[in-house]
Design a protein around this motif. Structure first.
Motif, PDB file in Angstrom:
ATOM      1  N   VAL A 110      44.435  52.061  28.301  1.00 41.17           N
ATOM      2  CA  VAL A 110      44.717  51.259  29.497  1.00 41.17           C
ATOM      3  C   VAL A 110      45.880  50.333  29.175  1.00 41.17           C
ATOM      4  O   VAL A 110      45.894  49.690  28.127  1.00 41.17           O
ATOM      5  CB  VAL A 110      43.495  50.408  29.912  1.00 41.17           C
ATOM      6  N   ARG A 111      46.841  50.267  30.085  1.00 40.77           N
ATOM      7  CA  ARG A 111      47.953  49.324  29.920  1.00 40.77           C
ATOM      8  C   ARG A 111      48.275  48.692  31.281  1.00 40.77           C
ATOM      9  O   ARG A 111      48.642  49.394  32.230  1.00 40.77           O
ATOM     10  CB  ARG A 111      49.179  50.010  29.346  1.00 40.77           C
ATOM     11  N   VAL A 112      48.091  47.392  31.359  1.00 45.77           N
ATOM     12  CA  VAL A 112      48.433  46.620  32.556  1.00 45.77           C
ATOM     13  C   VAL A 112      49.655  45.784  32.204  1.00 45.77           C
ATOM     14  O   VAL A 112      49.640  45.033  31.221  1.00 45.77           O
ATOM     15  CB  VAL A 112      47.261  45.704  32.981  1.00 45.77           C
ATOM     16  N   SER A 113      50.718  45.911  32.998  1.00 45.67           N
ATOM     17  CA  SER A 113      51.976  45.231  32.687  1.00 45.67           C
ATOM     18  C   SER A 113      52.436  44.400  33.887  1.00 45.67           C
ATOM     19  O   SER A 113      52.734  44.951  34.957  1.00 45.67           O
ATOM     20  CB  SER A 113      53.065  46.240  32.320  1.00 45.67           C
ATOM     21  N   GLN A 114      52.446  43.086  33.698  1.00 42.71           N
ATOM     22  CA  GLN A 114      52.974  42.149  34.693  1.00 42.71           C
ATOM     23  C   GLN A 114      52.415  42.421  36.105  1.00 42.71           C
ATOM     24  O   GLN A 114      53.145  42.380  37.103  1.00 42.71           O
ATOM     25  CB  GLN A 114      54.509  42.193  34.719  1.00 42.71           C
ATOM     26  N   ALA A 115      51.117  42.693  36.174  1.00 43.49           N
ATOM     27  CA  ALA A 115      50.494  43.044  37.450  1.00 43.49           C
ATOM     28  C   ALA A 115      50.315  41.817  38.334  1.00 43.49           C
ATOM     29  O   ALA A 115      49.811  40.784  37.900  1.00 43.49           O
ATOM     30  CB  ALA A 115      49.148  43.715  37.209  1.00 43.49           C
ATOM     31  N   VAL A 116      50.720  41.969  39.581  1.00 39.44           N
ATOM     32  CA  VAL A 116      50.560  40.931  40.595  1.00 39.44           C
ATOM     33  C   VAL A 116      49.748  41.523  41.742  1.00 39.44           C
ATOM     34  O   VAL A 116      50.023  42.637  42.204  1.00 39.44           O
ATOM     35  CB  VAL A 116      51.925  40.438  41.117  1.00 39.44           C
ATOM     36  N   LEU A 117      48.730  40.790  42.191  1.00 36.99           N
ATOM     37  CA  LEU A 117      47.900  41.211  43.309  1.00 36.99           C
ATOM     38  C   LEU A 117      47.725  40.027  44.249  1.00 36.99           C
ATOM     39  O   LEU A 117      47.480  38.900  43.793  1.00 36.99           O
ATOM     40  CB  LEU A 117      46.537  41.687  42.825  1.00 36.99           C
ATOM     41  N   ALA A 118      47.878  40.279  45.547  1.00 39.22           N
ATOM     42  CA  ALA A 118      47.764  39.199  46.527  1.00 39.22           C
ATOM     43  C   ALA A 118      46.931  39.661  47.706  1.00 39.22           C
ATOM     44  O   ALA A 118      46.979  40.829  48.112  1.00 39.22           O
ATOM     45  CB  ALA A 118      49.142  38.750  46.998  1.00 39.22           C
ATOM     46  N   TYR A 119      46.131  38.747  48.243  1.00 38.61           N
ATOM     47  CA  TYR A 119      45.394  38.963  49.472  1.00 38.61           C
ATOM     48  C   TYR A 119      45.944  37.988  50.511  1.00 38.61           C
ATOM     49  O   TYR A 119      45.850  36.774  50.342  1.00 38.61           O
ATOM     50  CB  TYR A 119      43.902  38.693  49.280  1.00 38.61           C
ATOM     51  N   ARG A 120      46.541  38.543  51.577  1.00 37.45           N
ATOM     52  CA  ARG A 120      47.097  37.692  52.640  1.00 37.45           C
ATOM     53  C   ARG A 120      47.994  36.597  52.075  1.00 37.45           C
ATOM     54  O   ARG A 120      47.826  35.408  52.356  1.00 37.45           O
ATOM     55  CB  ARG A 120      45.977  37.075  53.476  1.00 37.45           C
ATOM     56  N   GLU A 121      48.905  37.020  51.237  1.00 36.94           N
ATOM     57  CA  GLU A 121      49.909  36.142  50.624  1.00 36.94           C
ATOM     58  C   GLU A 121      49.347  35.193  49.574  1.00 36.94           C
ATOM     59  O   GLU A 121      50.091  34.398  49.011  1.00 36.94           O
ATOM     60  CB  GLU A 121      50.669  35.341  51.701  1.00 36.94           C
TER      61      GLU A 121
END
Length: 332
Positions: free
Chosen positions: A8-19
């Protein structure tokens, strides 16, 4: 020896809900046969991160790779993942074996291979003795073991677990830990979200502490603890009553932070890892705190553990000239 490639490799992950950003530039790696524990307060982003890794969500930016493929877009990557949610996701009127058979079919196991897959899962989770009983009649601990077993029907390389022992007794907890130990020994990678420090300390090779959508501390558990233990020992203040605002201010100035509050109300336990810096022994510290109105009942001194590491990761570093010597305040 060469470092194995991450499963598994997560790189600079961004997640947003309604901004609103719930994950903000997360980096994380996990290799086969290892357990990574995700720690953090409620709302830190642990479950959201697990949903990204499971392919249930796609990052706004950055990337998530499982077996070098995007689990959100690649079915083959998703088939390599077993997802164990916090809720019991089973059919209560079906027997344990029937549940496993249904989930084997959903996982794409052929009719010819299902009997062997069900038998293997029953054996690994040590639930063959209840295979013929309806799931709805089982104890919570057994239901959680079945919950894990159904996630294994596709032979996953990675298993994601969200609070797998919540609400179970000590015997069931030990049985679940044994299941996870066998999975790890077989080379399965495990990503575990938990609030249980003892559980994380027992199972994990690595830990990642999340706060406000960011990883604020991550690494090999033994190495992180070794770094922490080079300083002063952990101190714990047990209060006889909840601290008022003025007493809270004294405790925070001295470098203490509250343990997580329980259902009964504010925490009566405040902890520090290597702070305060005044150099007071336990008896002197107890007297100094009491002199400033803190309802301190007991001081405990011990080698820092995972809870101390967690608090140290979440506690902002004080400005060097900001803390007031505790004894100076006590002498007034």
């Amino acid at each position: 020896m060469a470092t194995p490639e991450p499963l598994v490799r997560v790189s600079q992950a961004v997640l947003a809900y309604r901004e609103r950003r719930v994950l903000d530039g997360v980096d994380l790696d996990l290799v086969s046969g290892r357990v990574l524990a995700l720690l953090g307060p409620n709302g830190a982003g642990k479950t959201s991160l697990m949903r990204l890794v499971a392919g249930r969500l796609a990052p706004r930016s950055g990337s998530v790779r499982v077996l070098d493929a995007d689990p959100f877009r690649e079915p083959a990557a998703r088939r390599a993942i077993g997802w164990v949610p916090q809720e019991i996701a089973l059919y209560p009127r079906l027997t344990v074996a029937e549940n496993l058979g249904v989930f084997a079919q959903l996982a794409g196991v052929t009719r010819r291979g299902r009997r062997a897959a069900v038998a293997a899962a029953l054996d690994l989770a040590e639930i063959a003795d209840v295979s013929g009983r309806p799931v709805g009649l089982l104890s919570g601990g057994y239901q959680r073991r079945v919950n894990i077993a159904v996630s294994l029907m596709g032979g996953p390389r990675l298993v994601l677990l969200d609070e797998p022992t919540q609400g179970v007794d000590l015997a069931a907890r030990a049985a679940i830990h044994a299941v996870l130990g066998r999975l790890r020994a077989e080379g399965t990678a495990i990503l575990l979200a938990t609030h249980d420090f003892a559980e994380a300390g027992h199972l994990a090779d690595r830990v990642a502490v999340l706060a406000r959508g960011r990883v604020v501390r991550e690494g090999d558990l033994a190495g992180l603890l070794a770094q922490l233990r080079t300083g002063a020992p952990e101190r714990e203040v047990l209060l006889g009553a909840p601290a008022e605002l003025a007493a809270e201010a004294v405790l925070r100035r001295a470098g203490f932070a509250p343990a997580e509050a329980g259902p009964a109300g504010p925490s009566l336990t405040w902890r520090t890892a290597g702070r305060p810096e005044q150099g007071l022994d336990g008896a002197a510290l107890l007297g100094a705190l009491r002199a400033q109105g803190v309802p301190a009942a007991e001081i405990r001194v011990r080698t820092p553990g995972l809870e101390a590491l967690y608090l140290d990761a979440l506690t902002p570093r004080p400005v060097p000239d900001a803390p007031r010597p505790l004894m100076a305040g006590a002498s007034r």
